[in-house]
Each structure stands twice: as C-alpha cells, then as structure tokens.
Scaffold this active site. Structure first.
Site, mmCIF file in Angstrom:
data_model
loop_
_atom_site.group_PDB
_atom_site.id
_atom_site.type_symbol
_atom_site.label_atom_id
_atom_site.label_comp_id
_atom_site.label_asym_id
_atom_site.label_seq_id
_atom_site.Cartn_x
_atom_site.Cartn_y
_atom_site.Cartn_z
ATOM 1 N N ARG A 14 0.812 -1.222 0.000
ATOM 2 C CA ARG A 14 0.000 0.000 0.000
ATOM 3 C C ARG A 14 0.848 1.276 0.000
ATOM 4 N NH1 ARG A 14 -3.632 -2.164 4.946
ATOM 5 N NH2 ARG A 14 -1.730 -3.405 5.228
ATOM 6 N N ARG A 436 46.752 42.389 -13.007
ATOM 7 C CA ARG A 436 45.782 42.716 -14.047
ATOM 8 C C ARG A 436 46.442 43.705 -15.001
ATOM 9 N NH1 ARG A 436 44.422 47.834 -11.622
ATOM 10 N NH2 ARG A 436 43.663 47.583 -9.505
HETATM 11 C C1 UD1 Z 1 -1.747 -5.942 11.521
HETATM 12 C C2 UD1 Z 1 -2.669 -6.798 12.429
HETATM 13 C C3 UD1 Z 1 -3.891 -5.948 12.830
HETATM 14 C C4 UD1 Z 1 -3.415 -4.706 13.558
HETATM 15 C C5 UD1 Z 1 -2.401 -3.923 12.713
HETATM 16 C C6 UD1 Z 1 -1.773 -2.836 13.550
HETATM 17 C C7 UD1 Z 1 -2.446 -9.110 11.679
HETATM 18 C C8 UD1 Z 1 -3.073 -10.235 10.946
HETATM 19 N N1 UD1 Z 1 -3.118 -7.968 11.705
HETATM 20 O O1 UD1 Z 1 -2.469 -5.622 10.352
HETATM 21 O O2 UD1 Z 1 -4.743 -6.724 13.681
HETATM 22 O O3 UD1 Z 1 -4.538 -3.898 13.878
HETATM 23 O O4 UD1 Z 1 -1.335 -4.770 12.258
HETATM 24 O O5 UD1 Z 1 -0.967 -1.990 12.770
HETATM 25 O O6 UD1 Z 1 -1.396 -9.289 12.254
HETATM 26 N N2 UD1 Z 1 4.820 -8.801 7.949
HETATM 27 C C9 UD1 Z 1 5.784 -9.772 7.850
HETATM 28 N N3 UD1 Z 1 5.511 -10.894 7.131
HETATM 29 C C10 UD1 Z 1 4.311 -11.098 6.535
HETATM 30 C C11 UD1 Z 1 3.321 -10.107 6.656
HETATM 31 C C12 UD1 Z 1 3.610 -8.964 7.379
HETATM 32 O O7 UD1 Z 1 6.879 -9.628 8.398
HETATM 33 O O8 UD1 Z 1 4.149 -12.162 5.922
HETATM 34 C C13 UD1 Z 1 5.140 -7.565 8.720
HETATM 35 C C14 UD1 Z 1 5.054 -6.316 7.884
HETATM 36 O O9 UD1 Z 1 6.314 -6.011 7.310
HETATM 37 C C15 UD1 Z 1 4.631 -5.260 8.898
HETATM 38 C C16 UD1 Z 1 3.861 -6.058 9.946
HETATM 39 O O10 UD1 Z 1 4.176 -7.423 9.731
HETATM 40 O O11 UD1 Z 1 5.737 -4.649 9.510
HETATM 41 C C17 UD1 Z 1 2.360 -5.871 9.858
HETATM 42 O O12 UD1 Z 1 1.905 -6.212 8.567
HETATM 43 P P1 UD1 Z 1 0.723 -5.447 7.848
HETATM 44 O O13 UD1 Z 1 0.489 -6.107 6.548
HETATM 45 O O14 UD1 Z 1 0.959 -4.004 7.854
HETATM 46 O O15 UD1 Z 1 -0.499 -5.803 8.822
HETATM 47 P P2 UD1 Z 1 -1.824 -4.942 9.037
HETATM 48 O O16 UD1 Z 1 -2.736 -5.182 7.920
HETATM 49 O O17 UD1 Z 1 -1.456 -3.534 9.318
HETATM 50 MG MG MG Z 2 0.240 -2.447 9.120
#
Ligand code: UD1
Ligand code: MG
Length: 451
Positions: A14, A436
């Site tokens: 995003r 100069r």
């Molecule tokens: C996540 C939480 C949500 C919370 C929010 C707070 C989950 C399922 N949801 O959602 O409940 O309200 O954070 O900000 O956990 N990441 C990895 N590996 C992956 C996926 C993500 O390391 O496979 C890391 C990302 O780099 C990031 C963090 O996990 O730093 C959160 O991932 P993101 O996709 O932003 O989760 P949210 O949708 O924000």
């Molecule tokens: Mg997040």
C-alpha cells in the site's frame, strides 16, 4: 528477561514504493530503527528482526546495530507465518517475547515497559496493546469479555458490519509467553479473506490474554500508506517541538519549522519560521536561526546567527553571522566573530577568527588565517578540470573586489590583492599584488575615428 522480535518482512504494497515499507524514513530514521529504539528501556536479551522482502536491503540498513539477529521469512504468508519462523531461533527459550510490527514507529519506551510489567505481574499467557479509536478502520478489532480477557481479534476485512463498530483495535504489539505460543504456532490456518496466516489467531487458544489500552492513541499508529506516514511525521514533530519548547528554546511559528529527533539545542536558542534542522546538528545557547534556513549535520557555537542560509556538514564558532543567502558545505569551518554574507558559498574551507566574506564569493578548498577580509566577488579557482587544489591566505590579508585566486596558490600574512587581480603565483608576507593589465586611457578616441 524478554526477547524482542520485529516483523519486517512485508513489502508494504500500500506504500506503492520500491523501498521496503519498514525502511521508509520518518524524521531522520527508518521506521524499523524507530521500532528497535522504542525497546531500549526494557533492555531485551535479544533483538530478532524477521526479514523477507528486500531482505538484504533491510539487513544493510541495520549494519550499525551489531546485536540484531536476522530471521528469514522467504515467502510472506502473513504475520502468523512470520512469527512461525522464530521457532528454530527461540527453541527451548523460557523467556517472554515482545512482538512488534515493524510499521508501528511512534511507540514510547515507557509504554512498552508498562506492557511488559502488566504481562509479568499478571502472569499472562499474552498481553497486547490496544486503543479505542474514533476511526478504527483498517485495524484488527479486539473483542474482550467483561473481565478484559481477550476472546478474539478479527481483521477489519473479515469483520461483519456489526463487528466493525467495535472501536477497540489491535496495535500490533504483543507480549507473549514463548513456550505457550510455540505450542500453538504450528496449528495456524489461513482461512480468512487474505488467505494469510494471522498472528492474531493465536489469542483464541491462549489464556489468560489481557488487553492494555494505550493512553495516547497516536503512539500506536500503524503505517500502511503515505498518508499515514505524513500524519506520523506531524505527530513526531509535535513531540520534538514540545520537548524543545519546554527546554527553553523559542520556536517562532512552530508549524513551519521541522527538527529531526537527532538535533541538539540549548536554552535560549531562537528558531525563526521556515527553518529546518536535520541530522547531527548541535546548536549552542543564544543562537538565532532563520527565517528560511536549513542546517544539516552542523555544529554552531554560542550566539551565532544564520539568516536565510543553508549549512551542511559544517562548523561555525561563537558570534559569527551567516547570511543572508550563504551556503556552507563539505566541512566548511568558520572561526569565531566572522561574517559570511550575501551569496557566499564555502566548501571544505577554514576561516580563522574575525574574517569577513561579505558578498558574492566562492571559497573552495581554502584556508584563511585570522581577520582576513575577502573582497566582494573573490573566487578561489580550485579546479583545473581534473584535480582540486588548495588556496592559503595568511593573517590580516585583504583581497580586492573581483579577485581570482588560481589554486594552488599561497598568500602570506598582510598581503593586499588589488581589485580585479587574477593571482596565479604565491605572494610573500607584507606585499601588494596587482595582477591585471594596466588601465589605458586614450583621450579623444571615438569609434571610426582616424586613430
Ligand atoms: C496488523 C494486524 C492488525 C493490527 C495492525 C496494527 C495481523 C493479521 N493484523 O495488520 O490486527 O490492527 O497490524 O498496525 O497481524 N509482515 C511480515 N511478514 C508477513 C506479513 C507482514 O513480516 O508475511 C510484517 C510487515 O512487514 C509489517 C507487519 O508485519 O511490519 C504488519 O503487517 P501489515 O500487513 O501491515 O499488517 P496490518 O494489515 O497492518
Ligand atoms: Mg500495518
């Protein structure tokens, strides 16, 4: 003791960026560094960072953090899958683990300490940070029973319209008993809208799980897109400026000023509008900076004034006046009581005490002694097209207007250079140099005259 694990493997789609989300800078540091910094007070036994997307880039960005261990999540199948990758690294550990999302950069150290204390005092299986948000859109919703025990966390996209009305959100910051978590982790499923393994699913199988609301909801802002990043910057700036205002710094029109967290100011510094202070800048008491100035990685002594100017990687000693429209860069070092004025550029140049470079000059790779007066339009011609060369000007010397000093060249003490000179050879102490052509006046001369 507690081990810290930061989830930093996601791309951050995003953000619409080729830079991994957690490396996006926020006030002079990456988001990921801010998350690691926020753990300082709890003194973790280990720092584990889960990397995946652009793993090498993320690792390189932390090369000065020599105590960080990296854990690879080759495919990014969700936050639960990310934490599963910790199983080998934390095998047999009887510590608690503090899990943080790498995109939650505004947490206060005290908040994490409080979370850990709550977790350990109550001997919880898990304790998570929550907040009550007026607009909870995008966050996972936390459902608790009347004893504040977490029953379930449901992601925004998986919520029913009724569930979406719950304003209590998951901040993405969790303390967990590692042994209990390790038993559940292998059994996560990906039955949700994103077909990902969610860390948030572990809480239905753990007990007791307590939720701790954070007082300042801005702390838990999760950064998912650039608008979030811009809002987080505003929050950070507010914190930094409040701190300096309370420490005796005057900020005139604070909204138009930006200050990196790494900057150090003293009491009785005044910062005027449209001024930006960056990097490892240190400004001593009594300085007046701005309006309209940018100072980066520079050190200013007491009572320095900087007016509509740009300073990078430079040092200015006490009582010197800079500007308007001066540019100091590349290790420029200006002594005390100097004046560097209108349209003057200095690069890798040292000025002794009490020098004047008041108008329209370029000084590059030059060393000037004390009380040198540099006439308007004096230029050091330091570049021969291949190499840069040095210019030296001794104490109490003066250059006339429009002097060109062709480097390498050395002027002794008390030298006077006649206006308009192009000086190509060294000049000894106590001399006048005129380089100069002599003026010729031809009385009665006219165009097309018989002359
Ligand atoms: C996540 C939480 C949500 C919370 C929010 C707070 C989950 C399922 N949801 O959602 O409940 O309200 O954070 O900000 O956990 N990441 C990895 N590996 C992956 C996926 C993500 O390391 O496979 C890391 C990302 O780099 C990031 C963090 O996990 O730093 C959160 O991932 P993101 O996709 O932003 O989760 P949210 O949708 O924000
Ligand atoms: Mg997040």
């Amino acid at each position: 003791m507690v081990a810290v694990a930061v989830l930093a493997a996601g791309r951050g789609t995003r953000m619409k960026s080729s830079l991994p989300k957690v490396l996006h800078p926020l006030g002079g540091k990456s988001m990921l560094e801010r998350v690691l910094d926020s753990c300082a007070l709890i003194e973790p036994s280990r720092y584990l960072v889960i990397v995946g997307y652009a793993a090498e880039e993320v690792k390189t960005s932390l090369k000065h953090w020599d105590h960080v261990e990296f854990v690879l999540q080759e495919q990014q199948l969700g936050t639960g899958h990310a934490v599963q990758q910790l199983l080998p690294a934390l095998k047999g550990s009887d510590e608690d683990v503090l899990i943080l999302n790498g995109d939650v950069p505004l947490l206060r150290q005290e908040t994490l300490q409080q979370l850990l204390d709550t977790h350990q005092t109550n001997q919880n299986a898990a304790t998570l940070l929550t907040a009550q948000l007026e607009n909870p859109q995008g966050y996972g919703r936390v459902f608790c029973d009347d004893k504040n025990q977490v029953q379930e966390i449901i992601e925004d996209r998986d919520c029913t319209p009724e569930q979406k009305r719950n304003q209590r959100i998951n901040a993405g910051v969790y303390c967990l008993n590692w042994q209990k978590l390790a038993e559940i982790l292998p059994h996560l499923s990906a039955e949700n809208d994103q077909k990902e393994y969610y860390l948030t699913d572990v809480f239905t199988s753990l007990s007791p799980v307590m939720a701790m609301d954070v007082a300042d909801v801005k702390e838990i802002s999760g950064i998912n897109h650039r608008k979030h990043l811009a809002d987080a910057y505003t929050t950070l700036q507010q914190r930094i400026k409040d701190k300096w205002l309370m420490a005796g710094v005057t900020l005139i029109d604070p909204d138009s000023i930006t200050i990196d967290e790494t900057v150090e100011l003293s009491p009785d510094v005044t910062i005027e509008p449209q001024t930006h202070l960056r990097g490892n800048t240190v400004i001593a008491s009594g300085c007046r900076i701005g309006p309209g100035s940018m100072i980066e990685n520079s050190q200013l002594g007491e009572q320095v004034t900087v007016f509509y100017s740009v300073l990078t990687d430079s040092t200015v000693e006490a009582g010197t006046r800079i500007g308007p429209y001066a540019h100091l860069r590349g290790q420029a070092r200006v002594g005390s009581g100097c004046r560097v004025g209108n349209f003057v550029e200095m690069k890798n140049t040292q000025l002794g005490e009490g020098c004047n470079v008041a108008h329209l000059s370029y000084l590059g790779d030059a060393t000037l002694g004390t009380k040198v007066n540099v006439g308007a339009g004096t230029i050091t011609a330091n570049y021969d097209g291949v190499h840069k060369h040095q210019t030296h000007i001794g104490n109490y010397s003066k250059t006339g207007s429009n002097t060109v000093l062709v480097a390498p060249v050395r002027l002794g003490d008390e030298v006077t250079v006649a206006a308009g000179s192009v000086v190509t050879e060294d000049v000894p102490t106590d001399a006048l140099v005129i380089a100069r052509s002599r003026q010729v006046v031809k009385p009665g001369w006219r165009l097309n005259s018989d002359e």
